[in-house]
Design a protein around this motif. Structure first.
Motif, PDB file in Angstrom:
ATOM      1  N   ALA A 109       0.921  -1.242   0.060  1.00 43.55           N
ATOM      2  CA  ALA A 109       0.019  -0.252  -0.045  1.00 43.55           C
ATOM      3  C   ALA A 109       0.991   1.233   0.001  1.00 43.55           C
ATOM      4  O   ALA A 109       2.084   1.264   0.411  1.00 43.55           O
ATOM      5  CB  ALA A 109      -0.911   0.087   1.210  1.00 43.55           C
ATOM      6  N   PRO A 110       0.574   2.296  -0.532  1.00 37.99           N
ATOM      7  CA  PRO A 110       1.238   3.486  -0.800  1.00 37.99           C
ATOM      8  C   PRO A 110       1.113   4.354   0.594  1.00 37.99           C
ATOM      9  O   PRO A 110       2.074   5.452   0.534  1.00 37.99           O
ATOM     10  CB  PRO A 110       0.672   4.290  -1.820  1.00 37.99           C
TER      11      PRO A 110
ATOM     12  N   LEU B 250       9.847  -5.903  -4.227  1.00 34.76           N
ATOM     13  CA  LEU B 250       8.554  -5.547  -5.045  1.00 34.76           C
ATOM     14  C   LEU B 250       7.749  -4.879  -4.255  1.00 34.76           C
ATOM     15  O   LEU B 250       6.905  -4.083  -4.835  1.00 34.76           O
ATOM     16  CB  LEU B 250       8.172  -6.789  -5.773  1.00 34.76           C
ATOM     17  N   PRO B 251       7.484  -5.426  -3.051  1.00 37.95           N
ATOM     18  CA  PRO B 251       6.304  -4.616  -2.300  1.00 37.95           C
ATOM     19  C   PRO B 251       6.662  -3.016  -2.099  1.00 37.95           C
ATOM     20  O   PRO B 251       5.812  -2.467  -2.390  1.00 37.95           O
ATOM     21  CB  PRO B 251       6.258  -5.428  -0.897  1.00 37.95           C
ATOM     22  N   GLY B 252       7.959  -2.885  -1.943  1.00 41.26           N
ATOM     23  CA  GLY B 252       8.004  -1.316  -1.695  1.00 41.26           C
ATOM     24  C   GLY B 252       8.143  -0.548  -2.952  1.00 41.26           C
ATOM     25  O   GLY B 252       7.541   0.790  -3.070  1.00 41.26           O
ATOM     26  N   ALA B 253       8.647  -1.121  -4.361  1.00 46.48           N
ATOM     27  CA  ALA B 253       8.206  -0.393  -5.609  1.00 46.48           C
ATOM     28  C   ALA B 253       7.024  -0.309  -5.681  1.00 46.48           C
ATOM     29  O   ALA B 253       6.498   0.683  -6.454  1.00 46.48           O
ATOM     30  CB  ALA B 253       9.164  -1.278  -6.659  1.00 46.48           C
ATOM     31  N   THR B 254       6.187  -1.481  -5.455  1.00 45.81           N
ATOM     32  CA  THR B 254       4.805  -1.337  -5.764  1.00 45.81           C
ATOM     33  C   THR B 254       4.151  -0.294  -5.141  1.00 45.81           C
ATOM     34  O   THR B 254       3.252   0.540  -5.495  1.00 45.81           O
ATOM     35  CB  THR B 254       4.080  -2.468  -5.482  1.00 45.81           C
ATOM     36  N   ALA B 255       4.372   0.016  -3.757  1.00 49.86           N
ATOM     37  CA  ALA B 255       4.116   1.061  -2.931  1.00 49.86           C
ATOM     38  C   ALA B 255       4.361   2.376  -3.402  1.00 49.86           C
ATOM     39  O   ALA B 255       3.532   3.355  -3.520  1.00 49.86           O
ATOM     40  CB  ALA B 255       4.523   0.913  -1.448  1.00 49.86           C
ATOM     41  N   GLY B 256       5.455   2.498  -3.942  1.00 54.04           N
ATOM     42  CA  GLY B 256       5.992   3.838  -4.524  1.00 54.04           C
ATOM     43  C   GLY B 256       5.079   4.082  -5.777  1.00 54.04           C
ATOM     44  O   GLY B 256       4.839   5.428  -6.059  1.00 54.04           O
ATOM     45  N   ILE B 257       4.880   3.272  -6.650  1.00 52.84           N
ATOM     46  CA  ILE B 257       3.991   3.198  -7.945  1.00 52.84           C
ATOM     47  C   ILE B 257       2.821   3.593  -7.546  1.00 52.84           C
ATOM     48  O   ILE B 257       2.249   4.785  -8.161  1.00 52.84           O
ATOM     49  CB  ILE B 257       4.359   2.096  -8.764  1.00 52.84           C
TER      50      ILE B 257
END
Length: 215
Positions: free
Chosen positions: A145-146, A171-178
Motif C-alpha cells: 500500500a502507498p 517488489l512490495p516497496g516498489a509497488t507502494a511507490g508506484i
C-alpha cells in the motif's frame, strides 16, 4: 526530471540487513519445526519487504506453523539486534552517495521506528536523516500500500507525489511507490530488474549512479 524529496527504503536499500535478518528469522522458524521444503532461499524471497507481522502471518498460513508462541517476536527482535551489532553495514556506495545528494531526504520503512533509528545509528547513516524517519507502524496499511510514502511526503512539507522519488529494493516497496504516484528507482545490484522495469521503475545497479539519476 529533478526531484525535491528523496524517500529511501531502509533494509536492502541503505543498510545490508536483509541477509542477516532473514537468516535469523529462518533459524528461529526451524526451531518451531519449519518444513525443510521452506529453505532459507524461499524464506528470503517471501519475506523481503514485508513487516514482521506479515511475515508471521505468512509463516502461519503458508508454512503451516500454527503454533508460534507469544514470546516469539520479542526473541526474534533480540536475536536480530545481536546479529546487527555484530555485522550490520551500509549497502556498498551508500555513504558516499548520501554525501553527494543535495535534495531533502528521509527514510520510509517497513521496520519498526526503533529498528530504523538503531540501524542508521549503528551504520553511521543517521547524520544524513536526523528525525526524518517514517515507519509503516505510523500508517493504516503497510507496503505494498502507498500509505507510508504519502505520509512521509506530507510530514516532510506537503510534497506532491510528482515531486518525490522513492528508492527501493523490494517488489512490495516498489509497488507502494508506484501506487503513491511517485518516481521509483529500484536498486537491483544483481541485475534481476525485469519485474521492476515492467511496473515502470527506473532500475539501477550501483549506488554510485544514483545522484546523477535523481537529478
Amino acid at each position: 526530471m529533478a526531484h525535491d524529496l528523496i524517500i529511501f527504503d531502509l533494509d536492502g536499500t541503505l543498510v545490508d540487513s536483509e541477509t542477516l535478518a532473514n537468516r535469523v528469522f529462518y533459524e528461529k522458524l526451524v526451531t518451531l519445526g519449519l518444513d525443510p521444503a521452506f529453505d532459507l532461499m524461499r524464506v528470503t524471497r517471501d519475506f523481503t519487504g514485508l513487516t514482521v507481522a506479515k511475515c508471521l502471518t505468512l509463516a502461519r498460513d503458508a508454512y503451516g506453523l500454527s503454533d508460534i508462541p507469544n514470546g516469539f517476536e520479542a526473541e526474534l527482535k533480540e536475536a536480530t539486534y545481536a546479529s546487527y551489532r555484530a555485522a550490520l553495514a551500509p549497502i556498498p556506495g551508500v555513504p558516499a552517495m548520501l554525501e553527494q545528494l543535495r535534495q531533502l531526504k528521509c527514510v520510509a520503512s517497513s521496520s519498526a521506528p526503533e529498528k530504523i533509528a538503531f540501524s542508521l545509528e549503528l551504520t553511521g547513516l543517521s547524520v544524513h536523516f536526523g528525525d526524518n524517519l517514517f515507519s509503516v507502524h505510523h500508517v493504516a496499511e503497510a507496503k505494498p500500500a502507498p500509505d507510508v510514502f504519502l505520509y512521509a511526503a506530507e510530514k516532510m512539507g506537503g510534497f506532491p507525489p510528482a515531486a518525490c522519488a522513492v528508492v527501493e529494493d523490494s517488489l512490495p516497496g516498489a509497488t507502494a511507490g508506484i501506487r503513491a504516484g511517485m518516481t521509483v528507482f529500484a536498486y537491483r545490484p544483481d541485475g534481476d530488474g525485469d519485474a521492476f522495469a515492467a511496473m515502470g521503475c527506473h532500475v539501477f545497479h550501483d549506488m554510485g549512479d544514483l545522484p546523477a539519476l535523481l537529478g
